[in-house]
Design a protein around this motif. Sequence first.
Motif, mmCIF file in Angstrom:
data_model
loop_
_atom_site.group_PDB
_atom_site.id
_atom_site.type_symbol
_atom_site.label_atom_id
_atom_site.label_comp_id
_atom_site.label_asym_id
_atom_site.label_seq_id
_atom_site.Cartn_x
_atom_site.Cartn_y
_atom_site.Cartn_z
ATOM 1 N N ARG A 120 0.820 -1.208 0.000
ATOM 2 C CA ARG A 120 0.000 0.000 0.000
ATOM 3 C C ARG A 120 0.862 1.269 0.000
ATOM 4 N NH1 ARG A 120 -4.890 -1.212 4.317
ATOM 5 N NH2 ARG A 120 -5.754 -3.066 3.187
ATOM 6 N N GLY A 121 2.117 1.095 0.073
ATOM 7 C CA GLY A 121 3.017 2.262 0.079
ATOM 8 C C GLY A 121 3.149 2.895 1.485
ATOM 9 N N GLY A 122 3.922 3.979 1.477
ATOM 10 C CA GLY A 122 4.132 4.643 2.779
ATOM 11 C C GLY A 122 4.459 6.114 2.581
ATOM 12 N N SER A 123 5.181 6.627 3.518
ATOM 13 C CA SER A 123 5.534 8.038 3.431
ATOM 14 C C SER A 123 6.619 8.295 2.405
ATOM 15 C CB SER A 123 5.986 8.541 4.825
ATOM 16 O OG SER A 123 7.094 7.750 5.271
ATOM 17 N N SER A 124 7.388 7.288 2.097
ATOM 18 C CA SER A 124 8.486 7.496 1.149
ATOM 19 C C SER A 124 7.943 7.542 -0.276
ATOM 20 C CB SER A 124 9.526 6.364 1.291
ATOM 21 O OG SER A 124 8.886 5.109 0.993
ATOM 22 N N ALA A 125 8.763 8.093 -1.167
ATOM 23 C CA ALA A 125 8.331 8.238 -2.576
ATOM 24 C C ALA A 125 8.277 6.906 -3.293
ATOM 25 C CB ALA A 125 9.312 9.196 -3.277
ATOM 26 N N THR A 126 9.123 5.998 -2.914
ATOM 27 C CA THR A 126 9.141 4.685 -3.577
ATOM 28 C C THR A 126 8.485 3.659 -2.675
ATOM 29 O OG1 THR A 126 11.322 4.178 -2.667
ATOM 30 C CG2 THR A 126 11.250 5.218 -4.857
ATOM 31 N N THR A 127 7.914 2.674 -3.327
ATOM 32 C CA THR A 127 7.225 1.608 -2.584
ATOM 33 C C THR A 127 8.220 0.495 -2.333
ATOM 34 O OG1 THR A 127 5.121 2.127 -3.625
ATOM 35 C CG2 THR A 127 5.356 -0.067 -2.616
ATOM 36 N N GLU A 128 8.285 0.088 -1.075
ATOM 37 C CA GLU A 128 9.181 -0.999 -0.715
ATOM 38 C C GLU A 128 8.341 -2.161 -0.212
ATOM 39 O OE1 GLU A 128 11.986 0.366 2.112
ATOM 40 O OE2 GLU A 128 12.942 1.811 0.721
ATOM 41 N N MET A 129 8.467 -3.303 -0.934
ATOM 42 C CA MET A 129 7.662 -4.485 -0.604
ATOM 43 C C MET A 129 8.552 -5.471 0.132
ATOM 44 S SD MET A 129 5.812 -7.233 -3.085
ATOM 45 C CE MET A 129 7.429 -7.856 -3.530
ATOM 46 N N VAL A 130 7.961 -6.094 1.221
ATOM 47 C CA VAL A 130 8.671 -7.098 2.016
ATOM 48 C C VAL A 130 7.911 -8.417 1.883
ATOM 49 C CG1 VAL A 130 9.492 -7.765 4.291
ATOM 50 C CG2 VAL A 130 9.524 -5.348 3.593
ATOM 51 N N LYS A 131 8.606 -9.470 1.457
ATOM 52 C CA LYS A 131 7.997 -10.790 1.314
ATOM 53 C C LYS A 131 8.384 -11.645 2.500
ATOM 54 C CE LYS A 131 7.788 -14.760 -1.795
ATOM 55 N NZ LYS A 131 8.287 -15.363 -3.058
ATOM 56 N N VAL A 132 7.321 -12.188 3.194
ATOM 57 C CA VAL A 132 7.545 -12.984 4.399
ATOM 58 C C VAL A 132 6.983 -14.379 4.160
ATOM 59 C CG1 VAL A 132 7.142 -13.178 6.869
ATOM 60 C CG2 VAL A 132 7.398 -10.920 5.805
ATOM 61 N N ASP A 133 7.805 -15.451 4.216
ATOM 62 C CA ASP A 133 7.380 -16.842 4.004
ATOM 63 C C ASP A 133 7.193 -17.504 5.347
ATOM 64 O OD1 ASP A 133 6.799 -19.363 3.167
ATOM 65 O OD2 ASP A 133 8.702 -19.728 2.115
ATOM 66 N N LEU A 134 5.946 -17.791 5.734
ATOM 67 C CA LEU A 134 5.622 -18.387 7.025
ATOM 68 C C LEU A 134 5.296 -19.877 6.910
ATOM 69 C CD1 LEU A 134 3.371 -15.559 8.502
ATOM 70 C CD2 LEU A 134 5.818 -15.952 8.851
ATOM 71 N N THR A 135 5.559 -20.500 5.745
ATOM 72 C CA THR A 135 5.243 -21.928 5.555
ATOM 73 C C THR A 135 6.151 -22.761 6.438
ATOM 74 O OG1 THR A 135 4.665 -21.495 3.264
ATOM 75 C CG2 THR A 135 5.054 -23.778 3.872
ATOM 76 N N ARG A 136 5.503 -23.758 7.120
ATOM 77 C CA ARG A 136 6.243 -24.613 8.024
ATOM 78 C C ARG A 136 7.019 -25.642 7.208
ATOM 79 N NH1 ARG A 136 2.281 -27.070 12.313
ATOM 80 N NH2 ARG A 136 4.294 -27.847 13.059
ATOM 81 N N PRO A 137 8.168 -26.025 7.701
ATOM 82 C CA PRO A 137 8.928 -27.081 6.995
ATOM 83 C C PRO A 137 8.172 -28.412 6.998
ATOM 84 C CG PRO A 137 10.332 -25.868 8.512
ATOM 85 C CD PRO A 137 8.936 -25.424 8.823
#
Length: 621
Positions: free
Chosen positions: A600-617
């Motif tokens: 959704r973006g933020g205060s900064s001019a560029t959008t920074e996306m963080v990918k989080v993998d929560l799949t269990r082994p």
Amino acid sequence: MSWDPSGGVLRHIIRQAGQQCAARGHPVSETVVAFMVKAVVLDPRNDFDVDQILTKKDVQNLIQLCVSRLLDTTNPSLSTIKMQVYFDLNYANRAELLREHRRVLEGRLAPLLRDITDSRPRTQEEMKHVYQRIVSYVLLSSGLGSPTDIEVVREVIAALQSIFPQTALISFLSLSKKDKEQQLKNLTMLVTGIRLYNKECGKGGKGIDDLPAILNEAIPAATQSIEDHLNACHVLAHHYTALLESMHEDQNRYRQLSSLKLKEALFNVRQYEAFLCILLSDTITSGQEIEKLNVEFIATMEQLKSTIQNKVSVDTKEPLPLFVAAFNLWSRFQDEILLLSFLTNMTNSLQQFLETQSQLFPEELLTSLLEGVTVKTDKERIRETMGTRVNVSDFKNQEWLFPETTTDFDELLIQYHGFCAHAIGVKGLTLPGNPAIGILKHKDRCYVFSSKESAYIFAQDPDKFIQLNVEKAKEHAELIQLLNLHHQFGYLAPHMQLRSADKLPVKPITKCDSGTQTDTHILPPTIVKSYEWNEWELRRKAIKMANLRRKLTHAVQTDLSHLRRENSTQVYLPKDVSTQTKRDSSSNVPRPQIFLAGLRGGSSATTEMVKVDLTRPVDKA
């Protein structure tokens, strides 16, 4: 391009020859063209070999030869071939002609008959219309009077109502189609018989011609007309034969007459004579039939008068068979009228085929050519040879037939239409053969001769002279039918001969004294009298042996079996059936869980996306 009498080559030649003749103003039927094609091929002077392949040049040459012969209207040979084809396609014997006439009449009445049998009237007006159509059918089927004549129609209605009133139409309509047709035929016969009786009594008969009187006048006139044509034909044949004989005896006359087509003219007249003899025979047969019909018809009418007249009451069933008999006799009178008309038309139509030879040899020219020539008739030639006879002892391996030693001598089938078997191939003449000289039987065929000398010469080598006759027929194709040589040329057999193929020639029966002696019973009898083949007879004997007639049968019935019967059933017991299938198994794996943050973006001019993998082994699941 090979020669195939039944293939496309022959059809191509016939079509091309016919088209070229029509283009030159002389249209010719395909039948005549086909016969001419085969005649040209058979003629050895044209050098055609049916066993070899025909080139395109040969086919064109064959077409031109056929066209030239078909356009040669001054040749009596062409007229003879046309005469043979015409007679072959148009002549029919009594049975065939009457059968065809009835077929045509039934075909014309079929729509009206179908309209009557298929009708389903409901109102009174429709019933009246059906009855009117029955009246029309009865009138048209009888052939007595015109359906447009009011008096004739009224007379038919009156006769029909006396045996088939309109009230009987209800029961008629309830019948099956086949029964309706049969009843309509019966009504036609009865109504016609009633009308003929009324005509005889002078109380009706409107539109009915006096056929017996007409036939009694027409038959002698037709017979006399054919005999006149036949006598004129005999005179011409005798003249031509005398001229041809003089050519063989005198070389000067041979050079003088060699260019004339005497042989073709003789063959033309002889063929005309043969056809006239057939028509004359049919006319005489018709006259004999009419004489019998007159006697029977008069007797039937007298019987009807004695049955109906001067009586207060008459059983309705008593005159009905007489009415039917009167109808049948009158129908035969109508048949004779048809036959006589056909024979007269055939006689008149055949005269056109004599025009060519009559133009070549007019009476003045023929008279001048016959100066100093002795003309003999056929009867005179036979009379001259009546005292001569073949001596059987002069021939070792030949069989001769004579009247006193052969039964049915007059019914023997003589080859070459009764002409001399020697004169045809040697001289090209059609001389009448005399059976009194002796009939030579060679290979189951009988031959006659015009003189004893001709018989002796022919008997020395019959196969040689038979082949000479075949070669002569190849040169003059009209001889094939005139001399009945179709067994030598099978594919040229006419339709008339194919129709009568079931009439086999009469086999000569020679009388002789003979005797045989055999033992009555050579072997001892082997009949087993105790043998029996009939099954029922065997059953009867078995019962007799068991002697069941002296035995008694006892039966006891108890309360338990009263009104019951033993029942038994047989069923197939269920079988123990087991099947083996795969084992159902399952596994549980971790569900993938991936989250994306910062979309959704933020205060900064560029959008920074963080990918989080929560799949269990997998190993910790």
